[in-house]
Design a protein around this motif. Sequence first.
Motif, mmCIF file in Angstrom:
data_model
loop_
_atom_site.group_PDB
_atom_site.id
_atom_site.type_symbol
_atom_site.label_atom_id
_atom_site.label_comp_id
_atom_site.label_asym_id
_atom_site.label_seq_id
_atom_site.Cartn_x
_atom_site.Cartn_y
_atom_site.Cartn_z
ATOM 1 N N THR A 112 0.832 -1.205 0.000
ATOM 2 C CA THR A 112 0.000 0.000 0.000
ATOM 3 C C THR A 112 0.863 1.249 0.000
ATOM 4 O O THR A 112 0.584 2.219 -0.729
ATOM 5 C CB THR A 112 -0.926 0.023 1.229
ATOM 6 O OG1 THR A 112 -1.749 -1.138 1.229
ATOM 7 C CG2 THR A 112 -1.806 1.271 1.228
ATOM 8 N N MET A 113 1.931 1.240 0.774
ATOM 9 C CA MET A 113 2.812 2.415 0.830
ATOM 10 C C MET A 113 3.600 2.581 -0.465
ATOM 11 O O MET A 113 3.955 3.702 -0.844
ATOM 12 C CB MET A 113 3.747 2.315 2.035
ATOM 13 C CG MET A 113 3.028 2.531 3.362
ATOM 14 S SD MET A 113 4.142 2.820 4.753
ATOM 15 C CE MET A 113 4.818 1.174 4.954
ATOM 16 N N MET A 114 3.875 1.478 -1.167
ATOM 17 C CA MET A 114 4.529 1.586 -2.473
ATOM 18 C C MET A 114 3.600 2.254 -3.481
ATOM 19 O O MET A 114 4.023 3.093 -4.284
ATOM 20 C CB MET A 114 4.947 0.195 -2.969
ATOM 21 C CG MET A 114 6.124 -0.401 -2.219
ATOM 22 S SD MET A 114 6.524 -2.081 -2.780
ATOM 23 C CE MET A 114 7.068 -1.758 -4.462
ATOM 24 N N VAL A 115 2.323 1.892 -3.432
ATOM 25 C CA VAL A 115 1.341 2.514 -4.318
ATOM 26 C C VAL A 115 1.197 4.001 -3.980
ATOM 27 O O VAL A 115 1.111 4.853 -4.868
ATOM 28 C CB VAL A 115 -0.025 1.811 -4.203
ATOM 29 C CG1 VAL A 115 -1.092 2.575 -4.989
ATOM 30 C CG2 VAL A 115 0.066 0.377 -4.713
ATOM 31 N N LEU A 116 1.201 4.326 -2.695
ATOM 32 C CA LEU A 116 1.095 5.729 -2.273
ATOM 33 C C LEU A 116 2.280 6.555 -2.762
ATOM 34 O O LEU A 116 2.132 7.729 -3.090
ATOM 35 C CB LEU A 116 0.993 5.814 -0.747
ATOM 36 C CG LEU A 116 -0.360 5.460 -0.140
ATOM 37 C CD1 LEU A 116 -0.272 5.442 1.381
ATOM 38 C CD2 LEU A 116 -1.431 6.440 -0.599
ATOM 39 N N ALA A 117 3.465 5.939 -2.819
ATOM 40 C CA ALA A 117 4.651 6.651 -3.293
ATOM 41 C C ALA A 117 4.489 7.066 -4.746
ATOM 42 O O ALA A 117 4.813 8.201 -5.130
ATOM 43 C CB ALA A 117 5.892 5.767 -3.129
ATOM 44 N N VAL A 118 3.975 6.156 -5.581
ATOM 45 C CA VAL A 118 3.763 6.471 -6.991
ATOM 46 C C VAL A 118 2.614 7.465 -7.145
ATOM 47 O O VAL A 118 2.687 8.413 -7.934
ATOM 48 C CB VAL A 118 3.472 5.189 -7.799
ATOM 49 C CG1 VAL A 118 3.165 5.532 -9.255
ATOM 50 C CG2 VAL A 118 4.661 4.244 -7.724
ATOM 51 N N THR A 119 1.551 7.269 -6.367
ATOM 52 C CA THR A 119 0.411 8.182 -6.409
ATOM 53 C C THR A 119 0.841 9.597 -6.047
ATOM 54 O O THR A 119 0.392 10.575 -6.659
ATOM 55 C CB THR A 119 -0.686 7.723 -5.428
ATOM 56 O OG1 THR A 119 -1.078 6.386 -5.762
ATOM 57 C CG2 THR A 119 -1.902 8.631 -5.500
ATOM 58 N N PRO A 161 6.159 3.331 -18.267
ATOM 59 C CA PRO A 161 7.092 2.612 -17.389
ATOM 60 C C PRO A 161 6.753 2.734 -15.917
ATOM 61 O O PRO A 161 7.019 1.819 -15.139
ATOM 62 C CB PRO A 161 8.451 3.257 -17.708
ATOM 63 C CG PRO A 161 8.143 4.567 -18.335
ATOM 64 C CD PRO A 161 6.855 4.351 -19.071
ATOM 65 N N GLU A 162 6.146 3.852 -15.516
ATOM 66 C CA GLU A 162 5.768 4.007 -14.110
ATOM 67 C C GLU A 162 4.716 2.972 -13.705
ATOM 68 O O GLU A 162 4.748 2.443 -12.598
ATOM 69 C CB GLU A 162 5.250 5.425 -13.843
ATOM 70 C CG GLU A 162 6.352 6.462 -13.768
ATOM 71 C CD GLU A 162 5.827 7.812 -13.341
ATOM 72 O OE1 GLU A 162 4.599 7.938 -13.151
ATOM 73 O OE2 GLU A 162 6.636 8.735 -13.192
ATOM 74 N N GLY A 163 3.771 2.694 -14.622
ATOM 75 C CA GLY A 163 2.771 1.676 -14.341
ATOM 76 C C GLY A 163 3.408 0.315 -14.149
ATOM 77 O O GLY A 163 3.029 -0.453 -13.252
ATOM 78 N N ALA A 164 4.425 0.029 -14.975
ATOM 79 C CA ALA A 164 5.128 -1.247 -14.854
ATOM 80 C C ALA A 164 5.969 -1.295 -13.586
ATOM 81 O O ALA A 164 6.057 -2.337 -12.926
ATOM 82 C CB ALA A 164 6.027 -1.454 -16.078
ATOM 83 N N ILE A 165 6.560 -0.157 -13.233
ATOM 84 C CA ILE A 165 7.420 -0.092 -12.045
ATOM 85 C C ILE A 165 6.637 -0.404 -10.780
ATOM 86 O O ILE A 165 7.176 -0.976 -9.833
ATOM 87 C CB ILE A 165 8.080 1.309 -11.941
ATOM 88 C CG1 ILE A 165 9.243 1.418 -12.931
ATOM 89 C CG2 ILE A 165 8.583 1.575 -10.533
ATOM 90 C CD1 ILE A 165 9.896 2.781 -12.968
ATOM 91 N N ILE A 166 5.351 -0.066 -10.745
ATOM 92 C CA ILE A 166 4.570 -0.329 -9.533
ATOM 93 C C ILE A 166 3.921 -1.704 -9.571
ATOM 94 O O ILE A 166 3.885 -2.418 -8.562
ATOM 95 C CB ILE A 166 3.493 0.773 -9.305
ATOM 96 C CG1 ILE A 166 2.816 0.587 -7.950
ATOM 97 C CG2 ILE A 166 2.474 0.797 -10.409
ATOM 98 C CD1 ILE A 166 3.722 0.717 -6.766
ATOM 99 N N SER A 167 3.400 -2.156 -10.722
ATOM 100 C CA SER A 167 2.670 -3.431 -10.763
ATOM 101 C C SER A 167 3.589 -4.643 -10.665
ATOM 102 O O SER A 167 3.271 -5.616 -9.958
ATOM 103 C CB SER A 167 1.821 -3.523 -12.036
ATOM 104 O OG SER A 167 2.631 -3.567 -13.193
ATOM 105 N N MET A 168 4.731 -4.596 -11.339
ATOM 106 C CA MET A 168 5.604 -5.774 -11.367
ATOM 107 C C MET A 168 6.260 -6.077 -10.023
ATOM 108 O O MET A 168 6.280 -7.223 -9.573
ATOM 109 C CB MET A 168 6.634 -5.636 -12.479
ATOM 110 C CG MET A 168 5.995 -5.676 -13.867
ATOM 111 S SD MET A 168 7.204 -5.624 -15.183
ATOM 112 C CE MET A 168 8.037 -7.188 -14.923
ATOM 113 N N PRO A 169 6.801 -5.086 -9.314
ATOM 114 C CA PRO A 169 7.342 -5.381 -7.981
ATOM 115 C C PRO A 169 6.276 -5.892 -7.008
ATOM 116 O O PRO A 169 6.560 -6.741 -6.176
ATOM 117 C CB PRO A 169 7.916 -4.034 -7.525
ATOM 118 C CG PRO A 169 8.237 -3.318 -8.782
ATOM 119 C CD PRO A 169 7.142 -3.714 -9.730
ATOM 120 N N LEU A 170 5.054 -5.354 -7.125
ATOM 121 C CA LEU A 170 3.982 -5.831 -6.252
ATOM 122 C C LEU A 170 3.692 -7.306 -6.514
ATOM 123 O O LEU A 170 3.482 -8.093 -5.591
ATOM 124 C CB LEU A 170 2.712 -5.007 -6.471
ATOM 125 C CG LEU A 170 2.727 -3.569 -5.948
ATOM 126 C CD1 LEU A 170 1.437 -2.847 -6.332
ATOM 127 C CD2 LEU A 170 2.906 -3.542 -4.440
#
Length: 260
Positions: A112-119, A161-170
């Motif tokens: 959740t905090m990783m998603v918040l960082a990108v958001t 790439p930002e979308g990939a950076i968040i979805s793939m690590p998750l």
Amino acid sequence: MTEKVLMGLLLPFIGTGLGAACVFFMKGQMSDKIQKALAGFASGVMVAASIWSLIIPAMEQSGKMGKLSFVPAVVGFWIGIAFLLLLDTVIPHLHLNAEKAEGPRSKLKRSTMMVLAVTLHNIPEGMAVGVVYAGLIAKNASISTGAALALAIGIAIQNFPEGAIISMPLCAEGKSKKGAFFDGVMSGAVEPIGALLTIFAAGLIVPAMPYLLSFAAGAMMYVVVEELIPEMSSGEHSNIGVVMFAVGFTLMMALDVALG
């Protein structure tokens, strides 16, 4: 609101969604080299967009102030920096590859905090697109349809790439592909929302347009310097990030001049 404006506001969000969809086609965890390349590319696009699409038009709109035409740009830029600094302080978030979360202590999940960082760093991007289209709607002479579209396309390209950076690590951390995709998409949902709010605000205070343009530039530059540049330059293979920064910068610059 015209269809062109609506499409311009949705383009960055679509870019994020397409990038997040990479989780369905790519196996394993994203390599360190690719992460640095993507961070560098995003940095280059955001810096070029801040200069050509936001700061320069802000100073052009203040041309009547003569030698002091830089004042609105400087003031707005610093307010944008302060705004992101405030958000960075009050919102708990975790940057990619970081072990310790930033902001106030929280019991939120790591994902959740990783998603918040990108958001968090999608907020100024949405505002940037919103304020440019607000200028277009107000028939501001220094903002053309092509220039607004160039910014929307540039942000959409770097959002991929930002979308990939968040979805793939998750997904690599154990989340389902559908769940990781959803989180990646939702991290970009703030952009069209922020863009719409900015358009409405700008419509009420049109004379403040130079300040709003430079405000968005300052907010984006904060994200670049505080998050993206450290990601692309830490450890080995930092040269890849630098090269991709140049690619992103020149691509955004070319888009702005060619379409503007």
